[in-house]
Structures are given as structure tokens and as C-alpha cells.
Design a protein around this motif. Structure first.
Motif, PDB file in Angstrom:
ATOM      1  N   LEU A   1     -10.236 105.224  95.502  1.00  0.00           N
ATOM      2  CA  LEU A   1     -10.191 106.545  94.861  1.00  0.00           C
ATOM      3  C   LEU A   1      -8.874 106.810  94.142  1.00  0.00           C
ATOM      4  O   LEU A   1      -8.790 107.723  93.315  1.00  0.00           O
ATOM      5  N   LEU A   2      -7.835 106.031  94.456  1.00  0.00           N
ATOM      6  CA  LEU A   2      -6.529 106.307  93.867  1.00  0.00           C
ATOM      7  C   LEU A   2      -6.559 106.215  92.347  1.00  0.00           C
ATOM      8  O   LEU A   2      -5.959 107.024  91.649  1.00  0.00           O
ATOM      9  N   ILE A   3      -7.310 105.245  91.825  1.00  0.00           N
ATOM     10  CA  ILE A   3      -7.359 105.052  90.380  1.00  0.00           C
ATOM     11  C   ILE A   3      -8.028 106.226  89.673  1.00  0.00           C
ATOM     12  O   ILE A   3      -7.760 106.508  88.502  1.00  0.00           O
ATOM     13  N   TYR A   4      -8.898 106.959  90.403  1.00  0.00           N
ATOM     14  CA  TYR A   4      -9.585 108.109  89.809  1.00  0.00           C
ATOM     15  C   TYR A   4      -8.827 109.416  90.033  1.00  0.00           C
ATOM     16  O   TYR A   4      -9.349 110.485  89.732  1.00  0.00           O
TER      17      TYR A   4
ATOM     18  N   SER B   1     -15.392  99.979  94.878  1.00  0.00           N
ATOM     19  CA  SER B   1     -14.543  98.811  95.161  1.00  0.00           C
ATOM     20  C   SER B   1     -13.119  98.999  94.647  1.00  0.00           C
ATOM     21  O   SER B   1     -12.186  98.347  95.121  1.00  0.00           O
ATOM     22  N   LYS B   2     -12.922  99.889  93.674  1.00  0.00           N
ATOM     23  CA  LYS B   2     -11.589 100.131  93.121  1.00  0.00           C
ATOM     24  C   LYS B   2     -10.789 101.143  93.920  1.00  0.00           C
ATOM     25  O   LYS B   2      -9.594 101.321  93.694  1.00  0.00           O
TER      26      LYS B   2
ATOM     27  N   SER C   1     -21.039 107.849  92.346  1.00  0.00           N
ATOM     28  CA  SER C   1     -21.145 106.410  92.611  1.00  0.00           C
ATOM     29  C   SER C   1     -22.547 105.901  92.279  1.00  0.00           C
ATOM     30  O   SER C   1     -22.709 104.797  91.737  1.00  0.00           O
ATOM     31  N   ASP C   2     -23.561 106.709  92.592  1.00  0.00           N
ATOM     32  CA  ASP C   2     -24.944 106.291  92.358  1.00  0.00           C
ATOM     33  C   ASP C   2     -25.234 106.063  90.872  1.00  0.00           C
ATOM     34  O   ASP C   2     -26.057 105.213  90.526  1.00  0.00           O
ATOM     35  N   ILE C   3     -24.577 106.835  90.000  1.00  0.00           N
ATOM     36  CA  ILE C   3     -24.833 106.680  88.564  1.00  0.00           C
ATOM     37  C   ILE C   3     -23.719 105.875  87.898  1.00  0.00           C
ATOM     38  O   ILE C   3     -23.568 105.914  86.668  1.00  0.00           O
ATOM     39  N   SER C   4     -22.918 105.148  88.712  1.00  0.00           N
ATOM     40  CA  SER C   4     -21.920 104.168  88.246  1.00  0.00           C
ATOM     41  C   SER C   4     -20.707 104.790  87.572  1.00  0.00           C
ATOM     42  O   SER C   4     -19.966 104.086  86.886  1.00  0.00           O
ATOM     43  N   PHE C   5     -20.475 106.091  87.754  1.00  0.00           N
ATOM     44  CA  PHE C   5     -19.259 106.686  87.204  1.00  0.00           C
ATOM     45  C   PHE C   5     -18.064 106.474  88.134  1.00  0.00           C
ATOM     46  O   PHE C   5     -16.927 106.682  87.731  1.00  0.00           O
ATOM     47  N   LEU C   6     -18.329 106.088  89.363  1.00  0.00           N
ATOM     48  CA  LEU C   6     -17.277 105.703  90.296  1.00  0.00           C
ATOM     49  C   LEU C   6     -17.582 104.306  90.799  1.00  0.00           C
ATOM     50  O   LEU C   6     -18.722 104.000  91.141  1.00  0.00           O
TER      51      LEU C   6
END
Length: 821
Positions: free
Chosen positions: A640-643, A637-638, A629-634
């Protein structure tokens, strides 16, 4: 003031912390639950390993414990508000069970209370740079004087004055003031770690320089940083008003990437430098280059050994200060002394051998252990219960089992007896074979002396060295630097992130420079995984890996799992690779435990799993998620299901594993009725006997990727998973056309793949499109690969599922059913 929530058998965060410190807990694999005397099972033997007994014990503890109460936030905020002005009360112990959520709320209330004190001095919305610094300094000095006048602090000062470091307070402060670098050494328990930072902070406040004071103290491990901070009763969170920060060395290194000059920092204190960890040695190189640019910065190196001259010379003859520690006399006994005291037969083995046919054979004589003989036939547990309660309490003892972390980092005041096995698990690196081994090795004389010193903290003690004096005399004086015995790829990434040009020239400035071959091995690996260009510059992938405080292979796996939407399983695998093996091996159930990994995967109690290791893996799982999340790969707000849309696709999970672990690849070739396992560097290898793949008779895929390899009587690969040709082609190394143009190659031709020209062209084109898509994603982490590159991702997924079946048995790789064992 600090708030401590009481530990009761309920389930709150504070209760869990209490259990880790030795109290009752759930799933304590490897130890008694509750520590009671009723831990008996079949045959009167100790039953801690029995899952039925453990489950019954846990139910009993939960039934006996108090029920959770509902926390009233308003009520407790009012109580804490009243207590914040009570200078004579420094700690509040709350012996009520508010559950996990209640403990979290209490911690937040306490943090808010501490912050509100600063807000009184710093108006809301106004930064420290915008206030009257002189006025703030006066207010803080007055607050400190008022605090020192309180009864509780006066009592604490009496304790501090008994510490050896306090006797040298003026001398230490003068040395810090007049020298840019000083080296402070001292025995464990002298107060150098906890007191020296306080001395400096208090002096700066008293001198009216607090607004310019910013002290950072580094510790090699997180547990050391948190324990020292707890002893000084600091907050668990950092804010803009923080003046004294305890952190790990890795945290400071990551800060240096953003702030190369550390502007605003006035003092750096690096503790435990005698351990010669890689990060500490790395810091020394950085600071030797930084200090000429920051003449106002003060550097204090703190060591628990007397090899201060080594560090003093490195910084051009920096002054050294030694704090003489007070310890009671400690009697040392070596193995021969212990055996003599136990009346155990000691002497020459010459008479115990019979010569026959040129061979010497030891005669088998059963020698009874005198300790076991004395207690033979006695039911210890029954005898203990027959004693009176007072006698039982007098017989109770604290037994601490610890790694070498207890040598210097953690202090246990009431230890009187120390048993020193003489060894520690240490990583070594074979630069020629590129093999990393973690094996028990003999500790140094300095480490043995530290262990001995633990026995004399409160009264005269005894140290039992479970090895001969001859072994002690032959040991190294100090431990070998970690930089000389571990792989360097993670360090090389950090060096490059600091905008350094040449890795070799930078590391040549180290206290003890590593081998050139070890540096070149790290560079070659980083190039192989795509983190470096041929000119040894960071690629977009390398820039991200440098921000992740993990092994580069694990880091690449984390990035790929976020891109290809199989986050859950890949996070768990990455956490498992980053931690030790969670399986435990009770000696009484060795055969049963050996079968457990292949049969069960449910609960640790029933399956010989270490609950502590699983807890650390769970924590690591969350940390990895936060790092992404810190490096914007997650995008939190979306959700975890989408990932996790491909989390059930095992071929995709295998592909992510291959992307991370490459070039750790094993080729499987049929040799008669058995399968030979071959690697580029080592030739023949084998799956490790302790892992499940050693029991697999046939693999449905021709390659294995692995996490580690070790060398004992043979070279073994650990943490291995079989992958298909297409997985390796899409997620392995760079593809090049073979010289005869009838195939494609990988790893300079070591791995070769043959197929029709049409298939080769399609595979290479799809791989090119996939690499292009990943390169865009790495340059722009917010790029939606599944939306913008839907056709490419779909084609890759379908290709992985086909596994070459459409070719009708196409001869990829070495092809056929060669991979049967």
C-alpha cells in the motif's frame, strides 16, 4: 455441525460479535458499558457518556476477564475430525479465550472440515460436472436420510412441524414444481424465509435431483442474509458445492452482469419484496424478461404482507399462496388511550388560550408527568441494589432499540411489548430541485401492523402506538416504492451494464415506473461526471463505476485516489460519505458535543463519537480497498505504500475529492462583509450549521465541493471542502472556450474563468494531456500512470501547489478575495 466460540472480555473476533449483540464492549458510545448497575457519576446521574467512567469500566472488565490462550491447531483439528461423524451433536460451544487470531483459525478449521465432507463425494481435482451425478445423488439422498434419523435432527424436526409453513409444505412444493412463478405471503415468524428454501432443497435431494439443484435466496440487507443463514446453520463461505446460497440482492445483480441467463441456477427466491426496495424492483424487471428464455428456472417471490396480488398481476396472474401465521392476541393502544391510562389531561385546548390583539396565546401551565411524579425523589439504582439477587433477576428486562429493520427482517422471539413511534427515516427526492432528503416520515399501515405483530410471538402482548388513531387511519396502505423517491444514477449504471439499450424504455416496464424527469436527471449527472457518452453509452469510467456497488460519485473518487496515490485519506473520506454521521449528541452535553468536531479528532469515548459507526466505516474502508483490487486498480503485491505517496499532499486530496463530488460545486462570492454561496441549480445555499465550515470566517479558496445538500428552512450543503481554481480546472467538468474567446467555461457557462491567452492555452493543454492519461488508465487499469505519464502528473502536482501564485493575483473564476465570509 457448527462451532461457536465463547464471548469473553478479551478481544477476539467472536468476542466482538458477542458485544455487538449486547454484551460488554469497547467504546460503546450511546450505551452502558457492561450494563452494570454501577454506571453512576457526578450527582448520581447515569454516567455512560462520561469518558473517565467508561475507561475505568473497560479496564475493570479487561482485568476481570481471562487471559488469552494459545490455540493448538493440531489439537482442535483432531477434535473436530472426531465430531464430524457425531450426528447427534450439531453445535460445539468453546468457552475459552483464544483471542482474535485464535477465533479466525477456528473458523478456518471449521470451514475446512465442512468442505472435506464434500470432497469424500467429489474426488480431488474433479469438478461436479466430471463425476457420476446419479451416484452422487444417491449418496446425498442416503446421507440426508441418515441425518434425519439422528436424535438431534429429530428434535429439530419437532420444532419445524410447529411452524405454520410446515403445515403447507406439500402444497408449497407442488406449486413450485408446477409453476414458473409463485408468490408466497405470510406473517412474520410463520417460517416462510427459513423453511421454504429447505423444503425445496430436501425435496430435490430426496427426488435424486440434487446435482441439478442450485437455489439462490436474496435478502435486501446483509444482516438479514447472514442471520437467516445462521438460523439454518450454513457455512459463511460459498464453494463449488454450495446448493443453497443466501445473499443480498446486490450480489445477485452483480452476478447477472457476468451471467445474464443464470445458467446452472434452478431456483431464485426473492424475500422481503413488500419493502419495494430499488434492487428488488429492478430484479423483477430482469426476471420478467429472463423467464421466457429459461423455462426451467423457478422464481419464488416472498412477501410479509398480503399485497401479493400486485406481484401476481405483474407476472401474468402467477398463483399466490398465503401462510397463515400464528400470533397471540395483541392489544393496541393509541396515544389517546395511553394518556388516558396515565391519567394525563386530555381534552380541548380551547380554554388554554387567551385572546389579545387578534392573537391566541397558550397559557403556560406546568403539568406534572404522573410517571415522574411517582418516582420523584427515589434513587432507583440504590433501591435496586438493596433487593435480593433473586428479586434483581426478576426485575431485569430486555429493551431493544431498533430501526424499522425489526419489522420483518430480524426476529426477536421473546418480545411482549412494542412501542411504535409511527415513523421511519426515509429518503425522498425532489426531481425539480435535484434535492435528496433523508427525513423521518410516517410509516404505512402495513408497517404499523408488522410492528404490532412483534408483540404476540410467544404470549399475548401490547402495542403502544405513540400517535393518535386518526393519524393511523390517514396513513398509506403500503410504503411508496424506493424507485419513486430516490435518485436513479446508480440504477442507470446497472441497467447499462446489462447491455440494455434505452434506460427510459427499460424502466417503463417496472412495477411502478419512475418519473421521466428523475431518469433524465440521473442521465445528466452520469454525463457530467464522464460515465456516459452523449449517445448514452458507458465510457471506460462508467464501466468501472458499474462494477462498484457504491454511489457513482464515491466510486469515481475511489478510482482517482488509486491513480493519484493518496489512497489512505481518500478511502477514509469515501467511507465517511457512505456512512451516517459518526458524531453522537448526548442531550446533557449538547454544547460540549457541538464543539467536539472542531477541536478533537482522537478517541470516540472522549469526543462523543459512535463506536458502531466508526467500526462500520473501518469495515467500509477495507471493502473499498478490496473492490479496487478486484478491478485491478490496486496491485496487492506492490503493497500500500506506493499508493500513498501523495497522502500528505492536501491539495492532491482536495483534487481527488473534487473529481469525485463534481458537479456538486458551490461558488463563493463576496457580498459586503459576508460571503454568498451559490449553486447552479439552487441559487443561494449555506453550509449546514452542524458542520465545521459554517464556523469558518474566511476561506483561502474560492470554491466548495460538497457531498450532500438538504432543504429545511433553507438549502444547506453538507460534507463540504474548499478547493482552488486549479483543482476545479484540472478535475472538474469539461472545459470549453467562451464565446468571446477571452476565457474558458464549465457547466454550460455557469462557471467562467478568465486569464491571459497564454495561461488559458497552457491550462487547456495540460487538462487535455491529463484526460488522455486517465482515459488510458481506465481502459487498462494496469497501466502505470506515474511511470508512463510522469511529466504530466508532476506538472499537475506543481500547478496545484502554486494555486495561481505565479500569476501575481491572476483573476481566475470570480477572482480576488471574494471568498471571505
Amino acid at each position: 455441525m457448527s462451532v461457536v466460540a465463547g464471548a469473553t472480555p478479551g478481544g477476539s473476533k467472536s468476542q466482538w460479535r458477542g458485544r455487538r449483540a449486547g454484551g460488554p464492549g469497547r467504546g460503546c458510545a450511546g450505551g452502558r458499558v457492561g450494563g452494570g448497575g454501577s454506571g453512576r457519576s457526578r450527582g448520581g446521574e447515569q454516567g455512560w457518556w462520561d469518558p473517565v467512567w467508561r475507561a475505568e469500566k473497560l479496564k475493570q472488565l479487561q482485568a476481570e476477564g481471562p487471559k488469552e490462550e494459545v490455540l493448538d491447531e493440531n489439537e482442535w483439528w483432531a477434535k473436530l475430525e472426531k465430531l464430524k461423524v457425531a450426528l447427534d451433536q450439531q453445535e460445539v460451544v468453546i468457552k475459552r479465550n483464544f483471542g482474535r487470531n485464535g477465533a479466525d483459525i477456528l473458523e478456518d478449521l471449521h470451514t475446512g472440515l465442512r468442505r472435506s465432507r464434500w470432497e469424500q463425494a467429489t474426488p480431488q481435482g474433479q469438478t461436479l460436472s466430471g463425476v457420476d451425478k446419479e451416484k452422487l445423488n444417491v449418496e446425498l439422498r442416503d446421507n440426508q436420510r441418515q441425518l434425519k434419523a439422528s436424535g438431534a435432527v429429530k428434535a429439530l424436526e419437532l420444532f419445524r412441524k410447529k411452524l405454520p409453513a410446515f403445515q403447507m409444505k406439500s402444497e408449497l412444493l407442488e406449486a413450485v414444481e408446477n409453476n414458473q412463478v409463485i408468490v408466497v405471503s405470510g406473517e412474520t415468524g410463520c417460517g416462510k424465509t427459513a423453511q421454504l428454501p429447505q423444503f425445496v432443497l430436501e425435496e430435490e435431494i430426496e427426488a435424486g435431483r440434487d446435482s441439478e439443484c442450485n437455489i439462490i435466496c436474496t435478502q435486501p440487507r446483509r444482516i438479514s442474509a447472514t442471520s437467516v443463514a445462521a438460523r439454518i446453520r450454513l457455512e459463511a463461505k460459498r464453494s463449488a458445492q454450495t446448493r443453497l446460497l443466501f445473499c443480498t440482492t446486490g450480489v445477485l445483480l452483480r452476478r447477472l452482469v457476468q451471467e445474464p441467463d443464470l445458467n446452472g441456477v434452478s431456483h431464485i427466491m426473492v424475500d422481503e419484496i413488500h419493502e419495494r426496495n430499488m434492487n428488488e424492483d429492478f430484479l423483477l424487471i430482469i426476471f420478467r424478461d429472463l423467464l421466457p428464455r429459461r423455462p426451467d428456472l423457478r422464481l419464488v417471490l416472498i412477501s410479509a404482507t398480503v399485497n401479493a396480488e400486485l406481484f401476481s398481476r405483474y407476472f401474468g396472474g402467477a398463483p399466490t399462496k398465503h401462510i397463515p401465521g400464528f400470533t397471540h392476541p395483541v392489544k393496541e393502544l393509541f396515544l389517546e388511550d395511553v394518556l388516558e391510562l396515565a391519567h394525563f389531561p386530555v381534552g380541548s385546548d380551547q380554554g388554554g388560550y387567551n385572546g389579545h390583539g387578534g392573537r391566541r396565546r397558550k397559557a403556560q401551565e406546568k403539568v406534572q408527568d404522573p410517571v415522574l411524579e411517582a418516582f420523584e425523589g427515589i434513587n432507583i439504582d440504590l433501591e435496586y441494589r438493596n433487593y435480593s439477587r433473586g428479586t434483581q433477576q426478576s426485575l431485569q428486562a430486555k429493551i431493544v432499540l431498533s430501526t424499522n429493520i425489526a419489522e420483518t427482517s430480524i426476529t426477536i422471539d421473546d418480545v411482549v411489548h412494542v412501542i411504535d413511534c409511527g415513523k421511519a427515516k426515509e429518503t425522498s427526492y425532489d426531481t425539480l430541485n435535484k434535492l435528496t432528503c433523508s427525513t423521518p416520515t410516517w410509516i404505512s399501515k402495513a408497517s404499523a401492523n408488522h410492528r404490532r405483530g412483534r408483540a404476540g410471538r410467544v404470549q399475548p402482548g401490547v402495542c403502544y402506538h405513540v400517535y393518535p388513531r386518526l393519524v393511523y387511519d390517514s396513513k398509506l396502505r403500503y410504503q411508496l416504492s424506493e424507485m419513486l423517491r430516490t435518485p436513479l444514477q446508480e440504477l442507470c449504471l446497472q441497467i447499462k451494464s446489462l447491455q440494455q439499450d434505452s434506460i427510459v424504455s427499460f424502466l417503463s416496464k417496472a412495477l411502478e415506473p419512475p418519473e421521466v424527469l428523475a431518469v433524465q436527471n440521473a442521465i445528466d449527472l452520469l454525463k457530467a461526471i464522464g460515465a456516459w457518452t452523449r449517445k448514452e453509452d458507458l465510457t471506460p469510467l462508467g464501466c468501472h463505476l458499474a462494477k462498484l456497488p457504491v454511489d457513482p460519485k464515491v466510486g469515481k473518487m475511489l478510482l482517482m485516489e488509486a491513480v493519484f496515490q493518496c489512497l489512505g485519506p481518500a478511502l477514509t473520506i469515501a467511507a465517511g460519505l457512505a456512512q451516517r454521521d459518526p458524531f453522537v449528541l448526548p442531550l446533557e452535553h449538547k454544547e460540549e458535543a457541538d464543539e467536539t468536531p472542531t477541536i478533537f479528532c482522537c478517541f470516540c469515548w472522549e469526543n462523543f463519537l459512535s463506536s458502531n459507526t466508526l467500526q462500520m466505516m473501518d469495515d467500509m474502508h477495507r471493502q473499498f480497498q478490496n473492490l479496487l483490487s478486484d478491478i485491478s486498480f490496486l496491485d496487492d503485491s506492490k503493497g500500500l505504500l506506493i499508493y500513498n505517496q501523495n497522502s500528505q499532499d492536501l491539495e492532491m486530496v482536495r483534487a481527488v475529492l473534487c473529481a469525485g463530488l463534481f458537479p456538486s460545486v458551490v461558488q463563493c462570492k463576496l457580498r459586503g462583509k459576508r460571503t454568498a454561496f451559490l449553486t447552479k441549480e439552487d441559487g443561494k445555499v449555506e453550509p449546514h450549521p452542524a458542520f465545521v465550515n459554517t464556523r469558518v470566517n474566511s476561506f483561502s479558496r474560492p470554491w466548495l465541493v460538497y457531498g450532500r445538500k438538504v432543504k429545511t428552512d433553507a438549502i444547506y450543503v453538507l460534507d463540504s471542502t474548499d478547493v482552488s481554481d486549479y483543482v476545479l480546472l484540472m478535475f472538474g467538468g469539461n472545459l470549453t472556450t467562451s464565446k468571446n474567446e477571452q476565457g474558458i467555461e464549465m457547466l454550460d457557462g455557469y462557471h467562467q474563468f478568465k486569464a491571459s491567452k497564454k495561461t488559458l492555452h497552457l491550462v487547456q493543454e495540460l487538462r487535455r494531456q491529463l484526460d488522455l492519461l486517465l482515459d488510458i488508465k481506465l481502459k487498462d487499469p494496469q497501466f502505470d500512470t506515474h511511470q508512463e505519464g510522469k511529466l504530466v502528473i508532476t506538472a499537475v502536482l506543481e500547478l496545484l501547489q502554486s494555486d495561481g501564485k505565479e500569476e501575481g493575483g491572476c483573476n481566475w473564476g470570480t477572482g480576488g478575495d471574494h471568498y471571505r465570509r
